[in-house]
Motif scaffolding. Sequence first.
Motif, PDB file in Angstrom:
ATOM      1  N   ALA A 152      57.064  19.243  16.133  1.00 45.98           N
ATOM      2  CA  ALA A 152      55.603  19.278  16.044  1.00 45.98           C
ATOM      3  C   ALA A 152      55.073  20.699  16.220  1.00 45.98           C
ATOM      4  CB  ALA A 152      55.003  18.353  17.102  1.00 45.98           C
ATOM      5  N   THR A 153      55.647  21.443  17.158  1.00 43.10           N
ATOM      6  CA  THR A 153      55.193  22.818  17.393  1.00 43.10           C
ATOM      7  C   THR A 153      55.455  23.706  16.181  1.00 43.10           C
ATOM      8  OG1 THR A 153      55.659  22.567  19.761  1.00 43.10           O
ATOM      9  CG2 THR A 153      55.393  24.810  18.913  1.00 43.10           C
ATOM     10  N   VAL A 156      53.024  22.814  13.379  1.00 41.58           N
ATOM     11  CA  VAL A 156      51.683  23.353  13.617  1.00 41.58           C
ATOM     12  C   VAL A 156      51.636  24.842  13.303  1.00 41.58           C
ATOM     13  CG1 VAL A 156      50.013  23.891  15.434  1.00 41.58           C
ATOM     14  CG2 VAL A 156      51.001  21.600  15.286  1.00 41.58           C
ATOM     15  N   ALA A 160      49.590  24.719   9.946  1.00 39.68           N
ATOM     16  CA  ALA A 160      48.213  24.803  10.431  1.00 39.68           C
ATOM     17  C   ALA A 160      47.789  26.244  10.715  1.00 39.68           C
ATOM     18  CB  ALA A 160      48.047  23.952  11.689  1.00 39.68           C
ATOM     19  N   SER A 167      45.225  20.487   9.732  1.00 43.90           N
ATOM     20  CA  SER A 167      44.636  20.768  11.032  1.00 43.90           C
ATOM     21  C   SER A 167      45.654  20.509  12.132  1.00 43.90           C
ATOM     22  CB  SER A 167      43.394  19.899  11.248  1.00 43.90           C
ATOM     23  OG  SER A 167      42.893  20.059  12.558  1.00 43.90           O
ATOM     24  N   ALA A 168      45.599  21.350  13.161  1.00 43.60           N
ATOM     25  CA  ALA A 168      46.515  21.187  14.280  1.00 43.60           C
ATOM     26  C   ALA A 168      46.117  20.024  15.179  1.00 43.60           C
ATOM     27  CB  ALA A 168      46.572  22.475  15.103  1.00 43.60           C
ATOM     28  N   MET A 169      44.880  19.553  15.073  1.00 41.12           N
ATOM     29  CA  MET A 169      44.402  18.445  15.893  1.00 41.12           C
ATOM     30  C   MET A 169      43.828  17.380  14.981  1.00 41.12           C
ATOM     31  SD  MET A 169      45.016  19.585  18.974  1.00 41.12           S
ATOM     32  CE  MET A 169      44.003  18.665  20.129  1.00 41.12           C
ATOM     33  N   LEU A 187      50.663  16.193   9.512  1.00 41.92           N
ATOM     34  CA  LEU A 187      51.497  16.730  10.587  1.00 41.92           C
ATOM     35  C   LEU A 187      52.044  15.640  11.517  1.00 41.92           C
ATOM     36  CD1 LEU A 187      49.772  20.102  11.535  1.00 41.92           C
ATOM     37  CD2 LEU A 187      51.631  19.644   9.941  1.00 41.92           C
ATOM     38  N   THR A 191      56.149  14.886  11.547  1.00 40.99           N
ATOM     39  CA  THR A 191      56.956  14.991  12.763  1.00 40.99           C
ATOM     40  C   THR A 191      57.726  13.704  13.033  1.00 40.99           C
ATOM     41  OG1 THR A 191      55.282  16.490  13.663  1.00 40.99           O
ATOM     42  CG2 THR A 191      56.883  15.581  15.202  1.00 40.99           C
ATOM     43  N   PHE A 265      48.938  15.929  19.088  1.00 43.44           N
ATOM     44  CA  PHE A 265      47.929  16.068  18.031  1.00 43.44           C
ATOM     45  C   PHE A 265      46.587  15.437  18.390  1.00 43.44           C
ATOM     46  CE2 PHE A 265      51.981  16.342  15.712  1.00 43.44           C
ATOM     47  CZ  PHE A 265      51.787  17.541  15.048  1.00 43.44           C
TER      48      PHE A 265
END
Length: 317
Positions: A152-153, A156, A160, A167-169, A187, A191, A265
């Motif tokens: 996930a990191t 992002v 992102a 978007s990261a969120m 995202l 993941t 997220f």
Amino acid sequence: MNHFMLLLIVRRIGAGILTLIIVSMVVFFITSLLPGDAAQMILGQNATAETVNALRHELGLDQPLLVRYYHWFFNLITGHFGTSFTSHIPVAQLIASRIPATFELAGVTTLVSVPLALLIGITAAMKRDTWLDKLLVTCTMATVAVPEFLIATVAVVIFAVRLHWASAMFFGSPSTDMLSFIKAYSLPVLTLCCVLTAQMARMTRSAIISQLDSAYVEMAVLKGVSPIRIVVRHVLPNAAGAIANAISLSLSYLFGGVIIIETIFNYPGLASQLVDAVSNRDLPVVQICVMLFAGCYLLLLLLADIITIAFNPKWRG
């Protein structure tokens, strides 16, 4: 389906129910051992001892642990999940607004990961011991070994922060526009799909290879049947049970990995609500959320067992 298979399925269902009861005991007793006093946290540090004791009595926290478990389990099986300690809203109402979001994320992940895993697994099996098979096996094994939070990191940072493709969120529900939907779910789904696809692809490859080594496949090759037709017409129907079992076992991972993904997220699902409830020591919400995840996990395992029984040729006879 014969009597013996029905007996096996009934035994699996009984074992699943017994396991769920044991899980309920573990969940209740462990959450009861969490540090801190729920009544004190609700009222604040400035509350008097008399007020705290009165609230503990109102919530039933002053009763013996076994008595509290009996009342909680009886209410659980009758559909009364209690009231949140922090928001004073019925727990059923709280989780009802979060369950669709979690199942939507799980559904989208399933729709993406299952076809991709089947494609990778079947391709690797058909190209066994070639450079393509070795590459796919190495990639899947490496992906399984990488933890979800690291995937996930990296996603992002790349998609992102660097490329600005997503978007990261997660911000609310996406519109009906397909592009907005893809940006919102890309995202989190990416993941979750990484580990899921790798697990299912490896097990699919093993199931296909075990059938390719059978005598009927060798006879079909001697008759001049094309490899694709052998796999589609003969191998896949015989490997359907093992593949379906692999898919069910892999999808059960969703209810563990989704907790990490929803937290990273900021996805408004049941898992993120569970994390917030643990932080606030909201015991009714924690207990119901954990029981829901455990129930879904056991249901998928039960489905995998039933598929294994149904497709076993020895038991069918």
